[in-house]
Design an enzyme around this catalytic site. Structure first.
Site, mmCIF file in Angstrom:
data_model
loop_
_atom_site.group_PDB
_atom_site.id
_atom_site.type_symbol
_atom_site.label_atom_id
_atom_site.label_comp_id
_atom_site.label_asym_id
_atom_site.label_seq_id
_atom_site.Cartn_x
_atom_site.Cartn_y
_atom_site.Cartn_z
ATOM 1 N N ASP A 1 22.946 126.058 82.013
ATOM 2 C CA ASP A 1 23.911 126.901 81.346
ATOM 3 C C ASP A 1 23.151 128.234 81.598
ATOM 4 O O ASP A 1 22.176 128.605 80.821
ATOM 5 C CB ASP A 1 23.738 126.728 79.836
ATOM 6 C CG ASP A 1 24.922 127.562 79.204
ATOM 7 O OD1 ASP A 1 25.439 128.619 79.645
ATOM 8 O OD2 ASP A 1 25.013 127.434 78.051
ATOM 9 N N HIS B 1 33.313 128.166 75.616
ATOM 10 C CA HIS B 1 32.126 128.507 76.126
ATOM 11 C C HIS B 1 32.477 127.929 77.707
ATOM 12 O O HIS B 1 33.320 127.239 77.880
ATOM 13 C CB HIS B 1 30.972 127.759 75.553
ATOM 14 C CG HIS B 1 29.384 128.366 76.104
ATOM 15 N ND1 HIS B 1 29.134 129.742 76.487
ATOM 16 C CD2 HIS B 1 28.578 127.653 76.574
ATOM 17 C CE1 HIS B 1 27.831 129.618 77.102
ATOM 18 N NE2 HIS B 1 27.669 128.382 77.237
ATOM 19 N N CYS C 1 30.285 134.707 79.194
ATOM 20 C CA CYS C 1 29.685 133.460 79.688
ATOM 21 C C CYS C 1 30.581 132.756 81.009
ATOM 22 O O CYS C 1 29.899 132.304 81.939
ATOM 23 C CB CYS C 1 30.050 132.178 78.785
ATOM 24 S SG CYS C 1 31.450 132.022 78.135
#
Lengths: 307, 686
Positions: free
Chosen positions: B491, B475, B431
């Site tokens: 995202d 994250h 991520c």
């Protein structure tokens, strides 16, 4: 049975004046199957009482006068070579009787003392390798002078413990003494007393002792008494388990003599001094001369009802 | 060495105080139990010293070894202290080293327990050392373990004062547990009532830097490391409905400064919490447009030794222990060095900063010179093709989806220009790779953007309705500013791996060997077993309850508790009521001690009879100890002939019950009879 006992008590009372309690205690001791030690100064009626007991109970009786030169063989008997029959035969000593009066037991040497005491414990004697059983019932009534008197060999604690009771006769009270003085001339001899009980009566008494019931409350009381002697630091040593068993057995016999099937605290209190005095020793009293105080202390200090 | 000790001894073992065997046994067992949890934090040689001390003490007790002499003792102390200084250096006064010194001091004291006083000292020190473990862990398991240790130390203390007859150590242990059980009500009361005062001082923990968790910067690989850990990050309980997992973006840190490789918080941003621009007023705070429902929740976070706090955007602070920064990051006023519980409100639907000044937005456009040139060019080309900023954002996300990008926990290492390498060469990343390169592409095209790190999702425990968020839920994502919309969350990971957002990381990575590789034998590994998973949920629920209501019991909870009884709760009222409680409980204890010993071990008839005697003794007619009931009656009948008849009946009944009968069921009626008769007698007497 009760009547017979009462009659025996009054019969002995004819020669030992004003000592009913002591008479009953000595009967109690014999019924319980224990040996009796009578300790008092000379001339207090020890011998008379024991002779009267033997007579009234109708037991085969022998008397051994203990002296410093008495030997074990004089008590137990000897094996002698019989020339007519050309073999050794055993001549039983005075110990082979139902009731033995061991007079002044502390006058003789420890060796002879222990010969008798062994016979008392085991109810049999060993002479020249043969074990011979003693007759049944077998009682020993020993008398002794207080150990401080000259020429005595005091019995050790281990041997004292073999006597169920130790008793003092004590001075007679004034009225009894008066009567004694009045009738000193025509006093009745022991031989004239009637036999009131026999060996069968004794055997049946013994059997019935086991039927007397002691409740938990009584056992609690006895355990408190015993615990007191063991915990209180006034005593050098406490009562042994044998002492505790002796106490309950004597109390049961006393209850039975009173025609009861259960033990009351009074029974325990009655026999307690005789049963415990010679088994206890105070820290401050190494000779054990003030024994009465210990049992009195027990009677006063230990609670009967229980806390 | 022991032979030398033996010869040098100047204390005669024969005359020294001999510690009772039971006491020594429990003391050594307790000491080993107390030290055990500290062992991982102690240097190995120190553990060795302690073990030798305990062993030597056993040998001394057995008489196989004498007490060491003065020179030897002094030598040992000097050597140990020197070694401690060498080992810990400047940190010798930090918590870990001071506790280690305390432990080794107790162990050395074992070697000179000559007198009862020394033994007592060791026992009291054991109680003290025991508490030290709570500096590091306050979990329910450790608490239970420590109760066990208290039990052992108490047993040692008790057996120290017992006579020789108490030879059975288990009996002492039983006794000490009885005593501890008796103290439970007082303990609970003090826990609830005792005024909560904040600590007067605090000691920094040396291990602070070793905590697992987010850091205030992000470079490729940082968050990937967290995936290996199953440590708890925080727990949330929502008021009302819990939002969908895809909504749960827990913000922790916003990063706005990029040096070509690493994202950081710009330092000059930090002191001004409320207004980043001096000319800007506090209005930005009031200009947030809230839409839809408000979400209320309570968070208990594990200590991080940092300031940031986990919130859902956009938060509304209800607690004066925290402040909000210009980029909506919420900071605690104090370092969170202990477990921290806070209530928070969030508006998931919102529009923020729609009217912010261009001057301020420039902060989120800065890029380093001469780095990732390829990507800059790529962004310029893409922006030219797009009609608007929004279209550009969509195009970039499409680029991630359509090209061969992979979402993986073990991406290849990146060099000097990580964005270039990731976008055009490796295309494998986690991520933070996506968030970093996406934000870079945004800024390159003139769109204000920032990286946000935090946690995404979490696991819902059906038993206590809490959300458990662990380190592997860490994250990173982006926020971009668009004209008319303000700051919105984008995202890029969701574009590449939508299942990561929808199902959570444990489902995404459960086949991956990096996942949970640091977690040891964790129940989390067995999530496929229904039974074990259920068990894990239940254990977590217990742990949460413990954290929330025991560890977290503070002044506010105390006030809440007292508000049930008082209209207005003040500290004075709390102190007064606890004093009253303590006074009452001690009065009860004193009453119980001074009361006459209970007679419940006696048989009921004897109990009645003793009551009867007590009544008489109030008239001055007490029974003597050695007086039999019948003799007592005889004496009484002489003193009080009027009562003789009744006393006689009672006495006869009692004798009959206690001495004549074997125990039977008929007793009950007879006892009742005796009872009424004694009551009648007492009534007559007065």
């Amino acid at each position: 049975m009760q009547d017979k006992i009462e009659k025996a008590v009054s019969e002995i009372g004819k020669v030992v004046f004003g000592k009913e309690k002591q008479i009953r205690l000595s009967l109690c001791c014999l019924f319980a199957g224990g040996h009796l030690l009578m300790e008092d100064k000379p001339g207090m009626g020890k011998t008379t009482l024991s002779q009267a007991l033997a007579k009234v109970l109708g037991l085969q009786y022998s008397r051994i006068q203990f002296t410093s030169d008495l030997l074990p063989a004089d008590i137990l008997g000897v094996t002698i070579y019989d020339q007519n029959e050309a073999k050794f035969s055993f001549h039983p000593g005075p110990v082979f009787s139902n009731l033995i009066l061991a007079d002044e037991i502390n006058r003789t040497t420890p060796k002879t003392q222990s010969a008798l005491l062994e016979a008392m414990e085991e109810k049999q004697v060993s002479v020249d390798g043969d074990t011979r059983a003693l007759p049944d019932p077998f009682f020993v009534i020993a008398t002794q002078n207080p150990t401080s008197f000259a020429g005595t060999y005091p019995l050790p604690e281990s041997q004292l413990d073999r006597f169920l009771m130790r008793m003092k006769i004590g001075y007679p009270d004034p009225s009894a003494e008066r009567e004694l003085l009045k009738n000193s001339e025509q006093r009745m001899g022991v031989e004239e007393l009637q036999q009131c009980l026999d060996a069968d009566d004794i055997a049946s008494m013994r059997k019935r002792i086991n039927e007397v019931h002691a409740t938990d409350s009584i056992l609690d009381y006895i355990q408190r008494l015993v615990a007191y002697t063991r915990q209180d630091d006034k005593f050098t040593f406490g009562l042994s388990p044998r002492g505790a068993i002796s106490l309950i057995r004597s109390a049961k016999t006393w209850a039975l003599m009173d025609e009861r099937k259960h033990v009351l605290p009074e029974d325990v209190q009655m026999v307690l001094p005789a049963v415990t005095d010679h088994r206890l020793r105070a820290v401050t009293d190494s000779s054990g001369r003030h024994a009465e105080e210990y049992s009195q202390r027990l009677l006063m200090e230990v609670d009967i009802v229980g806390e | 060495m022991f032979a030398a000790l033996k010869n040098k001894s100047n204390i005669d073992t024969e005359t020294a105080y001999q510690v009772p065997r039971t006491s020594l046994t429990w003391m050594l067992v307790a000491l080993v139990a107390i030290i055990a949890p500290h062992v991982p934090r102690m240097p190995v040689w120190l553990v060795g010293v302690c073990a030798v001390c305990v062993l030597a003490r056993v040998l001394i007790h057995q008489g196989r070894l004498s007490y060491p002499g003065f020179l030897i003792k002094a030598g040992i102390v000097i050597i140990v202290m020197t070694a401690m200084v060498a080992q810990f250096g400047r940190d010798v006064f930090a918590t870990e080293s001071t506790v280690a010194i305390l432990i080794v001091a107790i162990c050395l004291k074992l070697l000179e327990m000559h007198r009862k006083r020394d033994v007592l000292l060791v026992v009291y020190l054991s109680y003290f050392t025991l508490i030290a473990e709570f500096i590091w862990s306050q979990s329910i398991l450790i608490a239970a373990y420590m109760v066990g240790c208290v039990l052992l130390v108490t047993a040692a203390l008790m057996s120290l004062n017992q006579t020789e007859e108490y030879q059975n150590p288990l009996r002492t242990l039983k006794l000490s547990s009885a005593i501890l059980l008796q103290s439970v009500p007082l303990m609970l009361a003090l826990f609830i009532l005792f005024p909560r005062i904040s600590p007067l001082w605090s000691v920094p923990l040396q291990s602070a830097s070793a905590r697992t968790g987010l850091s205030d910067s992000m470079s490729p690989g940082d968050i990937g490391d967290l995936i290996a850990s199953d440590e708890l990050a925080f727990r949330v309980s929502f008021e009302g409905e819990q939002p969908a997992s895809s909504e749960l973006y827990w913000r922790a840190i916003t990063l706005d400064d990029f040096d070509g490789r690493e994202w950081e918080q710009s330092f000059n941003f930090e002191p001004q919490y409320l207004g980043a621009d001096r000319r800007e007023t506090r209005d930005w705070f009031n200009n947030i447009e809230y839409q839809g429902d408000i979400l209320e929740y309570n968070v208990i976070m594990e200590p991080t030794d940092e300031n940031w706090i986990y919130t859902l955007k956009v938060p509304q602070i209800v607690d004066d222990r925290m402040v909000m920064r210009r980029d909506f990051q919420v900071d605690s006023v104090r370092n969170i060095s202990q477990r921290f519980s806070y209530d928070m409100r969030s508006h998931l639907n919102h529009r923020v900063d729609t009217g912010v000044s261009q001057r301020l937005l420039r902060r989120w456009l800065r890029l380093p010179d001469n780095s990732n040139q390829e990507s800059l060019q790529f962004a310029a080309d893409m922006r030219e093709q797009a009609l608007s900023d929004e279209a550009y954002v969509r195009n970039v996300l499409d680029y991630f989806t359509q090209q061969e990008f992979f979402y993986t926990l073990s991406p290849p290492l990146l060099g000097e220009n990580p964005v270039d390498e990731f976008l055009f060469a490796t295309r494998e990343g986690f991520c933070e790779h996506y968030a970093s390169s996406f934000t870079f592409l945004m800024r390159a095209a003139g769109i204000p953007a920032r990286v946000v790190t935090g946690y995404q999702g979490g696991e819902y425990n059906p038993y206590d309705n809490t959300l458990v968020v662990r380190q592997y839920d860490a994250h990173a994502w982006s926020e971009v500013w668009l004209e008319g919309q303000g700051w919105i969350r984008v995202d890029p990971t969701a574009a590449v791996a939508p299942y990561r957002i929808e199902q959570g990381s444990q489902f995404t990575f459960q086949e991956d060997e990096v996942f949970l590789q640091n977690a040891g034998l964790s129940l989390l590994r067995f999530r496929n077993s229904l039974f074990l998973n259920d068990l894990r949920y239940r254990l977590e629920m217990i742990d949460y309850t413990w954290n929330r209501f025991v560890l977290n019991y503070d002044q506010s909870m105390q006030f809440a508790f007292f508000s049930r009884f008082f209209n207005e709760v003040t500290r004075e009222k709390i102190i007064t009521s606890s004093l009253v409680f303590v006074f009452l409980s001690f009065s009860i204890i004193i009453f119980m001690v001074l009361r006459k010993p209970s007679r419940n071990h006696l048989n009921p008839a004897t109990e009645l009879y003793l009551g009867f005697c007590e009544g008489l003794s109030r008239q001055g007619l007490s029974r003597k100890r050695g007086e039999t009931p019948w003799h007592y009656y005889q004496r009484l009948s002489r003193i009080k002939p009027a009562w003789a008849q009744q006393i006689r009946e009672i006495t006869e009944k009692y004798i009959d019950l206690v001495y004549r009968r074997r125990e039977s069921d008929e007793d009950k009626a007879a006892i009742r009879d005796l009872k009424t008769q004694i009551r009648q007698f007492h009534m007559m007497m007065y």
